[in-house]
Scaffold this motif. Structure first.
Motif, PDB file in Angstrom:
ATOM      1  N   ILE A 199     -17.886  47.481   3.543  1.00  0.00           N
ATOM      2  CA  ILE A 199     -18.515  47.051   2.242  1.00  0.00           C
ATOM      3  C   ILE A 199     -17.693  48.027   1.341  1.00  0.00           C
ATOM      4  O   ILE A 199     -17.609  49.301   1.409  1.00  0.00           O
ATOM      5  CB  ILE A 199     -19.979  47.556   2.356  1.00  0.00           C
ATOM      6  CG1 ILE A 199     -20.848  46.440   3.100  1.00  0.00           C
ATOM      7  CG2 ILE A 199     -20.492  47.747   0.889  1.00  0.00           C
ATOM      8  CD1 ILE A 199     -22.238  46.833   2.774  1.00  0.00           C
ATOM      9  N   GLU A 200     -17.096  47.457   0.275  1.00  0.00           N
ATOM     10  CA  GLU A 200     -16.218  48.198  -0.539  1.00  0.00           C
ATOM     11  C   GLU A 200     -17.192  48.790  -1.810  1.00  0.00           C
ATOM     12  O   GLU A 200     -17.643  47.946  -2.450  1.00  0.00           O
ATOM     13  CB  GLU A 200     -15.234  47.319  -1.090  1.00  0.00           C
ATOM     14  CG  GLU A 200     -14.206  47.990  -1.835  1.00  0.00           C
ATOM     15  CD  GLU A 200     -14.322  47.500  -3.250  1.00  0.00           C
ATOM     16  OE1 GLU A 200     -15.022  48.168  -3.842  1.00  0.00           O
ATOM     17  OE2 GLU A 200     -13.556  46.924  -3.800  1.00  0.00           O
ATOM     18  N   ASN A 201     -17.431  50.007  -1.746  1.00  0.00           N
ATOM     19  CA  ASN A 201     -18.802  50.454  -2.693  1.00  0.00           C
ATOM     20  C   ASN A 201     -17.834  51.152  -3.842  1.00  0.00           C
ATOM     21  O   ASN A 201     -18.443  52.262  -4.477  1.00  0.00           O
ATOM     22  CB  ASN A 201     -19.309  51.283  -1.862  1.00  0.00           C
ATOM     23  CG  ASN A 201     -20.562  51.662  -2.685  1.00  0.00           C
ATOM     24  OD1 ASN A 201     -21.301  50.988  -3.689  1.00  0.00           O
ATOM     25  ND2 ASN A 201     -21.300  52.735  -2.460  1.00  0.00           N
ATOM     26  N   ASN A 202     -16.721  50.761  -4.495  1.00  0.00           N
ATOM     27  CA  ASN A 202     -16.275  51.244  -5.774  1.00  0.00           C
ATOM     28  C   ASN A 202     -16.860  50.715  -7.045  1.00  0.00           C
ATOM     29  O   ASN A 202     -16.699  51.343  -7.901  1.00  0.00           O
ATOM     30  CB  ASN A 202     -14.515  50.772  -5.970  1.00  0.00           C
ATOM     31  CG  ASN A 202     -14.045  51.615  -4.756  1.00  0.00           C
ATOM     32  OD1 ASN A 202     -14.321  52.789  -4.504  1.00  0.00           O
ATOM     33  ND2 ASN A 202     -13.003  50.948  -4.242  1.00  0.00           N
ATOM     34  N   LYS A 243     -23.532  55.604   1.624  1.00  0.00           N
ATOM     35  CA  LYS A 243     -24.054  54.943   2.898  1.00  0.00           C
ATOM     36  C   LYS A 243     -25.669  54.939   2.522  1.00  0.00           C
ATOM     37  O   LYS A 243     -26.280  53.971   3.094  1.00  0.00           O
ATOM     38  CB  LYS A 243     -23.639  55.888   4.045  1.00  0.00           C
ATOM     39  CG  LYS A 243     -24.229  55.278   5.257  1.00  0.00           C
ATOM     40  CD  LYS A 243     -23.762  56.442   6.418  1.00  0.00           C
ATOM     41  CE  LYS A 243     -24.253  57.999   6.300  1.00  0.00           C
ATOM     42  NZ  LYS A 243     -25.550  58.059   6.076  1.00  0.00           N
ATOM     43  N   SER A 244     -26.119  55.952   2.104  1.00  0.00           N
ATOM     44  CA  SER A 244     -27.429  56.023   1.904  1.00  0.00           C
ATOM     45  C   SER A 244     -28.129  54.917   1.052  1.00  0.00           C
ATOM     46  O   SER A 244     -29.204  54.388   1.116  1.00  0.00           O
ATOM     47  CB  SER A 244     -27.862  57.347   1.268  1.00  0.00           C
ATOM     48  OG  SER A 244     -27.446  58.447   1.969  1.00  0.00           O
ATOM     49  N   LEU A 260     -18.873  49.672   8.059  1.00  0.00           N
ATOM     50  CA  LEU A 260     -18.501  50.977   7.231  1.00  0.00           C
ATOM     51  C   LEU A 260     -18.573  50.867   5.549  1.00  0.00           C
ATOM     52  O   LEU A 260     -18.474  49.751   5.161  1.00  0.00           O
ATOM     53  CB  LEU A 260     -16.803  51.188   7.378  1.00  0.00           C
ATOM     54  CG  LEU A 260     -16.416  52.081   6.577  1.00  0.00           C
ATOM     55  CD1 LEU A 260     -16.802  53.566   6.972  1.00  0.00           C
ATOM     56  CD2 LEU A 260     -14.890  52.167   6.654  1.00  0.00           C
ATOM     57  N   VAL A 261     -19.044  51.893   4.916  1.00  0.00           N
ATOM     58  CA  VAL A 261     -19.259  51.777   3.470  1.00  0.00           C
ATOM     59  C   VAL A 261     -18.260  52.623   3.041  1.00  0.00           C
ATOM     60  O   VAL A 261     -17.929  53.801   3.249  1.00  0.00           O
ATOM     61  CB  VAL A 261     -20.671  52.648   3.037  1.00  0.00           C
ATOM     62  CG1 VAL A 261     -20.694  52.360   1.560  1.00  0.00           C
ATOM     63  CG2 VAL A 261     -21.789  51.716   3.600  1.00  0.00           C
ATOM     64  N   LEU A 268     -24.463  52.054  11.127  1.00  0.00           N
ATOM     65  CA  LEU A 268     -24.120  52.045   9.651  1.00  0.00           C
ATOM     66  C   LEU A 268     -23.229  53.506   9.598  1.00  0.00           C
ATOM     67  O   LEU A 268     -23.967  54.419   9.918  1.00  0.00           O
ATOM     68  CB  LEU A 268     -25.285  51.936   8.880  1.00  0.00           C
ATOM     69  CG  LEU A 268     -25.089  52.199   7.240  1.00  0.00           C
ATOM     70  CD1 LEU A 268     -24.079  50.964   6.726  1.00  0.00           C
ATOM     71  CD2 LEU A 268     -26.354  52.002   6.856  1.00  0.00           C
ATOM     72  N   THR A 269     -22.128  53.547   8.991  1.00  0.00           N
ATOM     73  CA  THR A 269     -21.477  54.840   8.807  1.00  0.00           C
ATOM     74  C   THR A 269     -20.682  54.752   7.269  1.00  0.00           C
ATOM     75  O   THR A 269     -20.659  53.765   6.677  1.00  0.00           O
ATOM     76  CB  THR A 269     -20.652  55.124   9.878  1.00  0.00           C
ATOM     77  OG1 THR A 269     -20.168  56.579   9.682  1.00  0.00           O
ATOM     78  CG2 THR A 269     -19.141  54.112   9.907  1.00  0.00           C
ATOM     79  N   GLY A 270     -20.354  55.906   7.178  1.00  0.00           N
ATOM     80  CA  GLY A 270     -19.466  56.175   5.566  1.00  0.00           C
ATOM     81  C   GLY A 270     -18.927  57.417   5.836  1.00  0.00           C
ATOM     82  O   GLY A 270     -18.580  58.049   6.798  1.00  0.00           O
TER      83      GLY A 270
END
Length: 200
Positions: A176-179, A15-16, A132-133, A7-9
């Protein structure tokens, strides 16, 4: 068949938050940042090497490493930064592998390795798949300024010290698109878990 996911970002990408979602779903997370603090505690091999290399000036009165002092030494000195990394990174890698193996031997079907610099440190060989985040640059900048109370310039410098998130998209097996909202992020995470056959 057990699955290890990297898991990365990037800084302030969320990411957390995703890491926490895995934990809440009962999936084991091995956190590189936690291990990086553990391996430099007094008595550890990396600790001894750091003290030998950087001297006792970087220690606090209780003999632990003064992270801020050490940080200021290596921040402006490429050679010393590389030296520190050459001590800490192998120790972190070794400990992560050890914990990963312990969890798999205990019967865990999925283990998450939470590694901020997964691609930069070329650690993809430790995992079966990478997640990826991702967040857009403007949102990342705003979140970081708010979270750490930084000026725009300070926040930009921190983001620019890392590989751009958009460059990591091509390297990741899933993104994962985290917008948006936490719910939207969770939906994407569970969809990926389903695709990858992860039971929760």
């Amino acid at each position: 068949m057990a699955l290890t996911i990297g898991l990365t970002g990037g800084i302030a990408s969320g990411k957390s938050t995703v890491s926490q979602m895995f934990k809440e779903a009962g999936i084991v997370v091995v956190d590189a940042d936690v291990i990086a603090r553990k391996v430099v505690e007094p008595g550890e091999e990396a600790y001894e090497q750091i003290v030998q290399s950087f001297g006792k000036d970087i220690l606090l009165p209780d003999e632990t490493i003064d992270r801020q002092k050490l940080g200021s030494v290596v921040f402006f000195n490429e050679e010393k930064r590389l030296l520190l990394n050459s001590i800490v990174h192998p120790a972190v890698r070794k400990q992560m592998l050890k914990e990963k193996e312990e969890h798999l031997n205990n019967g865990e079907e999925t283990v998450i390795l939470d590694i901020p610099l997964l691609f930069e440190s070329k650690l993809t060989a430790l995992v079966d798949r990478t997640l990826l985040v991702y967040v857009d640059y403007e949102i990342q900048l705003a979140r970081l300024m708010n979270r750490n109370n930084l000026s725009k310039g300070e926040a930009e410098a921190r983001i620019q010290s890392q590989m751009p998130l958009k460059d990591k998209i091509q390297l990741a097996d899933a993104v994962i698109e985290n917008n948006g909202t936490i719910e939207a992020t969770k939906d994407q995470l569970f969809e990926i878990c389903t695709q990858w056959g992860i039971k929760r």
